[in-house]
Design an enzyme around this catalytic site. Structure first.
Site, PDB file in Angstrom:
ATOM      1  CG  ASP A  10      -1.882   1.312   1.640  1.00  9.33           C
ATOM      2  OD1 ASP A  10      -2.270   1.734   0.283  1.00  9.33           O
ATOM      3  OD2 ASP A  10      -2.339   2.027   2.066  1.00  9.33           O
ATOM      4  CB  SER A  11      -0.222   4.901  -0.790  1.00  6.01           C
ATOM      5  OG  SER A  11      -0.853   4.871   0.500  1.00  6.01           O
ATOM      6  CE1 TYR A  42       2.465   5.322  -3.191  1.00 12.18           C
ATOM      7  CE2 TYR A  42       1.699   3.694  -4.527  1.00 12.18           C
ATOM      8  CZ  TYR A  42       2.199   4.105  -3.961  1.00 12.18           C
ATOM      9  OH  TYR A  42       4.034   3.442  -3.559  1.00 12.18           O
ATOM     10  N   GLY A  43      -2.839   9.587  -3.743  1.00 14.72           N
ATOM     11  CA  GLY A  43      -4.143   9.747  -3.640  1.00 14.72           C
ATOM     12  C   GLY A  43      -3.833  11.118  -4.607  1.00 14.72           C
ATOM     13  CB  CYS A  73      -3.785   0.738  -2.634  1.00 17.06           C
ATOM     14  SG  CYS A  73      -3.158   2.639  -2.744  1.00 17.06           S
ATOM     15  CG  ASN A  74      -9.771   0.988  -2.876  1.00 13.91           C
ATOM     16  OD1 ASN A  74     -10.498   0.718  -3.264  1.00 13.91           O
ATOM     17  ND2 ASN A  74      -9.673   1.055  -1.241  1.00 13.91           N
ATOM     18  CB  CYS A 183      -9.245   5.075   0.550  1.00 12.69           C
ATOM     19  SG  CYS A 183      -7.621   5.274   1.054  1.00 12.69           S
ATOM     20  CB  THR A 184      -6.839   0.009   1.829  1.00 17.60           C
ATOM     21  OG1 THR A 184      -5.137   1.050   2.080  1.00 17.60           O
ATOM     22  CG2 THR A 184      -7.252  -0.726   1.075  1.00 17.60           C
ATOM     23  CG  HIS A 185      -4.540   5.299   4.512  1.00 20.71           C
ATOM     24  ND1 HIS A 185      -4.288   4.540   3.234  1.00 20.71           N
ATOM     25  CD2 HIS A 185      -3.841   5.352   5.461  1.00 20.71           C
ATOM     26  CE1 HIS A 185      -3.206   4.455   3.764  1.00 20.71           C
ATOM     27  NE2 HIS A 185      -2.698   5.184   4.513  1.00 20.71           N
TER      28      HIS A 185
END
Ligand code: DGL
Length: 259
Positions: A10-11, A42-43, A73-74, A183-185
């Protein structure tokens, strides 16, 4: 080969929400998690940069002999997974906002999607939304600043509460009954989100679905780990190891990587 680790990147620390779902479903699997926190978020980056970072992460995981790679990470999935699949032989699992279940189950015919700019402006997001949610009102909201605060360990901060309140307002005004976390966060924000929205709004993310898909693909390639002892979970970050440790919530060893 089946004892080789599942590689997850992931980022930053958000993909640990996916790692947790994978471990819940597949406790015998060895895992290797790579947090590219030095390059988060990254977004806000363009497709080319996101793709290059995803290639770099993938090559690191391949060097470590990962048998399958989960792009947790989407933003990286929606921008880069197609190319990763073309370029490498290893199976990839990606993650996308759960538009389909939200759209199918919405009664108010209005859903909210909170995700990064990179995800919301991607072709894949556009295609999925047109396919499954064309008859609905989809309130899209860029979660600007949320990943940065989570990466700093400021989940329960006043700044986070004010940002979320402002991002939720247009969704509440539109009478959404599903809030999709793209978003995975963001699963780490669920306790706070629940305080800010009415009970009837369901919050959904794609973590469980990714774990199920990981299992299915491992089965299909005959890659499920048959050894059940000494399972190893390795964590690497080019950011602050303490923040990654805290979000994991258990005493795992985290290695700093100059990456
Ligand atoms: N966890 C990433 C995602 O799912 C966060 C992207 C970012 O770094 O902005 O999209």
């Amino acid at each position: 080969m089946s004892a080789n680790p599942i590689g997850i990147f992931d980022s930053g620390i958000g993909g640990t929400s996916i790692w947790k779902e994978i471990k819940l479903l597949l406790p015998n699997e060895n895992t290797l998690y790579l947090a590219d926190s030095a390059n988060a978020p990254y977004g806000l980056k363009g497709k080319e940069i996101i793709t290059n970072l995803s290639i770099k992460n993938t090559e690191y995981l391949l060097q470590k002999d990962c048998k399958l790679i989960v792009v947790a990470c989407n933003t990286a999935t929606t921008n880069a997974i197609k190319l990763l699949r073309e370029k490498y032989q290893v199976p990839f699992i990606g993650i996308e906002p759960a538009i389909k279940p939200a759209a199918l189950n919405s009664k108010s015919k209005a859903i909210g999607v909170l995700a990064t700019k990179g995800t919301l402006t991607s072709e894949l997001f556009y295609t999925t939304t047109s396919l499954y949610a064309s008859g609905l009102k989809v309130v899209e909201q860029i979660g600007e600043g949320l990943v940065e605060l989570i990466e700093m360990g400021k989940i329960d901060s006043q700044e986070m509460t004010s940002l979320l309140k402002s991002y939720l307002k247009p969704m509440l005004d539109a009478n959404i009954d599903y809030l999709v976390l793209g978003c995975t966060h963001y699963p780490y924000l669920i306790p706070l989100l629940k305080e800010l929205i009415p009970n009837h709004i369901k919050i959904i993310d794609s973590g469980e679905a990714v774990a199920r898909q990981t299992k299915a693909v491992l089965e299909k390639h005959d890659l499920l780990n048959s050894q059940t002892i000494n399972t190893e979970n390795q964590f690497f970050t080019n950011g602050n190891p303490e923040i990654l440790k805290t979000i994991l919530g258990s005493p795992y060893h985290v290695t700093y990587l100059d990456f």
